[in-house]
Scaffold this active site. Structure first.
Site, PDB file in Angstrom:
ATOM      1  N   GLN A 117      18.281  80.228  71.213  1.00  0.00           N
ATOM      2  CA  GLN A 117      19.332  79.945  70.230  1.00  0.00           C
ATOM      3  C   GLN A 117      18.731  79.670  68.859  1.00  0.00           C
ATOM      4  OE1 GLN A 117      21.982  76.657  71.103  1.00  0.00           O
ATOM      5  NE2 GLN A 117      22.711  76.608  68.989  1.00  0.00           N
ATOM      6  N   CYS A 123      25.674  77.154  70.882  1.00  0.00           N
ATOM      7  CA  CYS A 123      25.304  76.918  72.273  1.00  0.00           C
ATOM      8  C   CYS A 123      26.388  77.398  73.236  1.00  0.00           C
ATOM      9  CB  CYS A 123      24.969  75.455  72.518  1.00  0.00           C
ATOM     10  SG  CYS A 123      26.319  74.293  72.203  1.00  0.00           S
ATOM     11  N   HIS A 197      26.828  69.622  74.165  1.00  0.00           N
ATOM     12  CA  HIS A 197      25.991  70.819  74.266  1.00  0.00           C
ATOM     13  C   HIS A 197      26.319  71.573  75.544  1.00  0.00           C
ATOM     14  CE1 HIS A 197      22.532  73.298  73.385  1.00  0.00           C
ATOM     15  NE2 HIS A 197      21.931  72.986  74.518  1.00  0.00           N
ATOM     16  N   ASP A 213      19.221  77.401  78.817  1.00  0.00           N
ATOM     17  CA  ASP A 213      19.604  76.668  77.618  1.00  0.00           C
ATOM     18  C   ASP A 213      18.768  77.223  76.473  1.00  0.00           C
ATOM     19  OD1 ASP A 213      19.902  74.830  75.547  1.00  0.00           O
ATOM     20  OD2 ASP A 213      19.779  73.066  76.833  1.00  0.00           O
TER      21      ASP A 213
END
Length: 264
Positions: A117, A123, A197, A213
């Site tokens: 990211q 996210c 998140h 992630d």
């Protein structure tokens, strides 16, 4: 007894907080409006990008109540967890990533597929991409779709170059903006600092559960699932660790959705 995961009323939108709590990348070249955790909107988004309408996102109201879990279509191909970025989480993340090397895999053989990211407040979109671009869901992306074209450009590249493909995609930005401005919650500014998140859990071809992630150093192998899906007991135990970490702080603003067969 484990605590259930309760989505916030109307979907959990990311909310402003101090910069120190944010996990978004510093000095991001681009920013997205934070995406509300709303399965209907997420489903509309992925269908617009080219995922088969035989798959959809669904709320998971509990990870311990078998009666509530029975309402969730199976098999579950991916989980998207929204959780608070607390001091306890930050300590855990820093400690776990300290000894790990930056991820560098690329190409068609990469499994699972991971996106770094580099877009502020993206996210949610990164989590959605992780959900649909891995496991059996990836085989259900339509030919000649925006998502198929995005993957064909991104997969051969190393993580930073791949992230640039996402930054430069007008189709992705347009689809995201259209979705993010339709939620039930107040729409925050794209440059807002947030304290919730997204993380995605998928089952890869090696039958292992991976935590994906875009703010970590790469995919995190969370163990073998065998023939089970991502709502099976081994996977649920991993989700529960996020909840257990926040018991002392009293934070209960968790939401969980799954990518699974459509009910239509």
């Amino acid at each position: 007894m484990s605590e259930p995961v309760h989505p916030a009323e109307g979907g959990a939108a990311e909310t402003p907080n101090t910069p120190s709590a944010s996990v978004d990348p510093p000095k991001a070249r681009k920013a997205f409006i934070p995406l509300e955790c709303n399965p209907e909107l997420m489903t509309s988004l992925v269908h617009k990008l080219g995922l088969s309408k035989s798959l959809a996102f669904h709320d998971v109201y509990s990870i311990v109540d078998p009666d509530l879990l029975a309402f969730v279509p199976r098999p579950a191909h991916a989980l998207l967890l929204v959780f608070p970025v607390s001091e306890s989480y930050q300590r855990h993340r820093i400690a776990e990533d300290a000894g790990r090397e930056e991820y560098s895999k690329q190409g068609d053989g990469e499994d699972p597929v991971w996106f770094k990211q580099t877009i502020k407040n993206a996210c949610g979109m990164i989590g959605v991409l992780h959900a649909v671009c891995n496991g059996k869901a990836r085989d259900m992306i339509g030919d000649n779709s925006s998502l198929k074209e995005l993957l064909s450009k991104a997969l051969p590249l190393a993580p930073l170059e791949r992230a640039k493909v996402l930054e430069d995609s007008q189709e992705l930005a347009s689809a995201h903006k259209s979705t993010a401005t339709q939620g039930d919650s107040a729409v925050p500014d794209a440059d807002a600092n947030v304290d919730l998140h997204y993380v995605c859990f998928v089952k890869a071809k090696d039958n292992h559960l991976y935590e994906l992630d875009g703010q970590r150093k790469g995919p995190l192998d969370r163990g073998d699932l065998g023939d089970c899906d991502v709502l099976s007991e081994p996977a649920v135990k991993v989700v529960q660790t996020f909840i257990d970490r926040e018991k002392e702080s009293g934070r209960l603003d968790f939401s969980l959705v799954t990518l699974a067969p459509s009910m239509d």
